[in-house]
Scaffold this motif. Structure first.
Motif, short mmCIF file in Angstrom:
data_model
loop_
_atom_site.label_atom_id
_atom_site.label_comp_id
_atom_site.label_asym_id
_atom_site.label_seq_id
_atom_site.Cartn_x
_atom_site.Cartn_y
_atom_site.Cartn_z
N ILE A 177 -54.88 -73.34 -11.47
CA ILE A 177 -55.52 -73.60 -12.76
C ILE A 177 -54.58 -74.34 -13.70
O ILE A 177 -55.01 -75.19 -14.50
CB ILE A 177 -56.02 -72.29 -13.40
CG1 ILE A 177 -56.97 -71.55 -12.43
CG2 ILE A 177 -56.70 -72.56 -14.73
CD1 ILE A 177 -58.15 -72.37 -11.96
N ALA A 178 -53.29 -74.09 -13.60
CA ALA A 178 -52.32 -74.83 -14.41
C ALA A 178 -52.37 -76.31 -14.07
O ALA A 178 -52.27 -77.17 -14.96
CB ALA A 178 -50.92 -74.27 -14.20
N ARG A 179 -52.51 -76.64 -12.78
CA ARG A 179 -52.58 -78.05 -12.37
C ARG A 179 -53.87 -78.69 -12.91
O ARG A 179 -53.87 -79.84 -13.34
CB ARG A 179 -52.53 -78.15 -10.85
CG ARG A 179 -52.33 -79.56 -10.30
CD ARG A 179 -50.93 -80.12 -10.55
NE ARG A 179 -49.89 -79.15 -10.25
CZ ARG A 179 -49.41 -78.90 -9.02
NH1 ARG A 179 -49.88 -79.56 -7.99
NH2 ARG A 179 -48.43 -78.02 -8.84
N LEU A 180 -54.97 -77.95 -12.90
CA LEU A 180 -56.21 -78.47 -13.46
C LEU A 180 -56.04 -78.73 -14.96
O LEU A 180 -56.50 -79.76 -15.48
CB LEU A 180 -57.36 -77.49 -13.23
CG LEU A 180 -57.74 -77.16 -11.78
CD1 LEU A 180 -59.03 -76.35 -11.75
CD2 LEU A 180 -57.87 -78.39 -10.93
N GLN A 181 -55.37 -77.81 -15.66
CA GLN A 181 -55.14 -78.03 -17.09
C GLN A 181 -54.26 -79.25 -17.32
O GLN A 181 -54.52 -80.06 -18.22
CB GLN A 181 -54.50 -76.79 -17.70
CG GLN A 181 -54.23 -76.91 -19.19
CD GLN A 181 -55.49 -77.12 -20.00
OE1 GLN A 181 -56.21 -76.19 -20.31
NE2 GLN A 181 -55.78 -78.38 -20.35
N THR A 182 -53.23 -79.41 -16.49
CA THR A 182 -52.37 -80.58 -16.60
C THR A 182 -53.16 -81.86 -16.39
O THR A 182 -52.99 -82.85 -17.12
CB THR A 182 -51.23 -80.48 -15.56
OG1 THR A 182 -50.36 -79.41 -15.93
CG2 THR A 182 -50.43 -81.77 -15.49
N LEU A 183 -54.05 -81.87 -15.40
CA LEU A 183 -54.83 -83.08 -15.12
C LEU A 183 -55.83 -83.36 -16.24
O LEU A 183 -56.14 -84.53 -16.52
CB LEU A 183 -55.54 -82.93 -13.78
CG LEU A 183 -54.59 -83.03 -12.58
CD1 LEU A 183 -55.26 -82.52 -11.31
CD2 LEU A 183 -54.12 -84.48 -12.41
#
Length: 457
Positions: free
Chosen positions: A238-244
């Motif tokens: 989910i952190a990667r989704l937020q970053t994207l």
């Protein structure tokens, strides 16, 4: 074969999956005639079918040892929302039949799984960092940084002993989602008999990279791309989704999601209060009508899995999006050992289409950060807590041995190395090999559980 009925003077640990292998975690703690299960996961194994084709099947720990030894389960606690920690529950819960305890995000993920499997298991929601009593076990949840939200370590205490079960973790000063692990939290863990610790990256001499550092690499890869950009990553990150979402905003691109698990995980995260900044994906059906340089797609399929969104894009069969020469695919995940051939074939198909591909495995840009800590982080944790013993879990033999050596060099007196089916005495700090029989189950063509050992590959 031992009678698995711990007395009021016993505190036992019994792994049925995940110790001596990566994935498929299933751990049991026993005291005073009762047992607590921590996690219940799956793994994926490739095998060659009768016609010579490579197929992937789901495998999970056999639980015959629980039935045959009349193990009295008082509860199951799930540490986080990765398949290798919860994926077996829809298949095995009917045979376990006790309450499940977990945090809000992981609860959302489990509820969706159970709904699809028509499983009616009760889930009790517990808040990160809270305390609860399950049978004779007093538990305190400890928030850990990992590649999915709300990962919880567990302090498990009985009148005769206390352990810290780490789950998966790394020391990340800026995890993007959630708070970093505080040194004071672990210095405050007193009189710990054993740390039962993830060994995944124990052989690595370097620390894991912070999740926040990935944003600069992804921004550099995407900001000057002339066409569509597709980023493949694990949906549970989910952190990667937020970053994207932030990268899409910075590059003035519309964010879109492709793949069932990507939609599902993002909804589970939003329902638990995550993905609140620059994360408003457009409909998949709208992506193909927008100018190519205004689209950033986040897709499933970083491991080349047949049927995943990225695989469909590579064979030009996705119903909503088609890629063309000059577009860019970014693999924002490391290739899991065993998936090299499927990933290579997928990249070859993109190359033939004229689509550029950047891989986290080979790029000079930082496109991925592991969710597991390396040797320096294990050393730091052991020095903070200073337990009597370390029990390495979640790893093959070389990972367990490396973890044990780190503990020895950190001054921990006892290192208890074993494997699935061994019984660990957490009071006397000893291991009885082969206390129970272990194995694996898989699903047949009708969705029924069958032993892996009886299959002909």
């Amino acid at each position: 074969m031992l009678a698995l009925q711990p007395s009021s003077n016993d505190f036992w640990f019994l792994p049925l999956g995940g110790t001596g292998e990566i994935g498929m975690n299933l751990n049991l703690y026993g005291h005073n005639g009762q047992w607590l299960m921590v996690d219940c996961g799956i793994t994926f194994e490739d095998h060659v079918d009768a016609e010579g084709f490579t197929q992937t099947r789901v495998e999970m720990p056999a639980i015959e040892a629980i039935r045959s030894n009349q193990i009295n389960l008082v509860g199951i606690i799930v540490t986080h929302a990765h398949e290798d920690h919860l994926g077996a529950l829809p298949h095995l819960w009917d045979q376990l039949g006790c309450p499940i305890y977990t945090t809000p995000f992981t609860r959302n993920v489990l509820q969706n799984k159970f709904a699809r499997s028509h499983c009616v298991a009760p889930i009790e929601t517990v808040e990160p960092g809270s305390s609860l009593e399950i049978g004779p076990f007093s538990l305190t949840l400890v928030s850990m940084t990992h590649s999915t939200p709300e990962t919880q370590g567990l302090v498990i205490e009985t009148p005769v002993g206390k352990v810290f079960h780490t789950a998966d973790w790394k020391l990340d000063p800026d995890p993007v989602v959630g708070s970093p692990m505080a040194e004071t939290t672990f210095l405050a863990l007193k009189d710990i008999d054993a740390v039962v610790c993830d060994s995944t990256n124990a052989p690595r001499a370097e620390r894991a990279v912070s999740e926040a550092a990935v944003q600069a690499g992804l921004l550099a890869a995407i900001q000057d791309a002339p066409g569509r950009v597709v980023v493949a990553c694990f949906a549970s990150n989910i952190a990667r989704l937020q970053t994207l979402g932030k990268v899409a905003h910075a590059t003035q691109r519309h964010l879109g999601l492709l793949g069932y698990s990507m939609d599902n995980m993002s909804q589970c995260a939003k329902s638990a209060g995550y993905l609140t900044e620059h994360f408003a994906p457009i409909e998949a059906s709208d992506m193909g009508y927008l100018p190519a340089n205004e689209v950033l797609v986040v897709a499933t399929g970083s491991q080349g899995e047949p049927g995943a969104a990225l695989h469909k894009l590579s064979i030009d069969s996705h119903p909503d999006v088609n890629l063309a020469a000059g577009d860019l695919v970014v693999l924002s995940a490391k290739t899991i050992p065993g998936n090299e051939k499927s990933v290579a074939r997928m990249i070859e198909r993109f190359t033939e289409m004229g689509v550029d591909v950047l891989q986290a495995d080979t790029s000079n840009l930082l496109l991925h950060a592991s969710g597991h800590g390396g040797a320096p982080e294990l050393d730091q944790l052991y020095r903070w807590i200073n337990p009597r013993a370390v029990v390495p879990v979640h790893g093959e033999s070389l990972h367990l041995a490396a973890n044990a050596e780190i503990a020895r060099q950190a001054g921990i007196e006892h290192q208890l190395v074993g494997k699935n089916g061994d019984l660990y005495d957490l009071r006397n700090l000893s291991v009885t090999a082969g206390a129970v029989t272990v194995g694996r189950l898989t699903l047949d063509a009708h969705g029924q559980l069958i032993p892996v050992s009886g299959l002909a590959d």
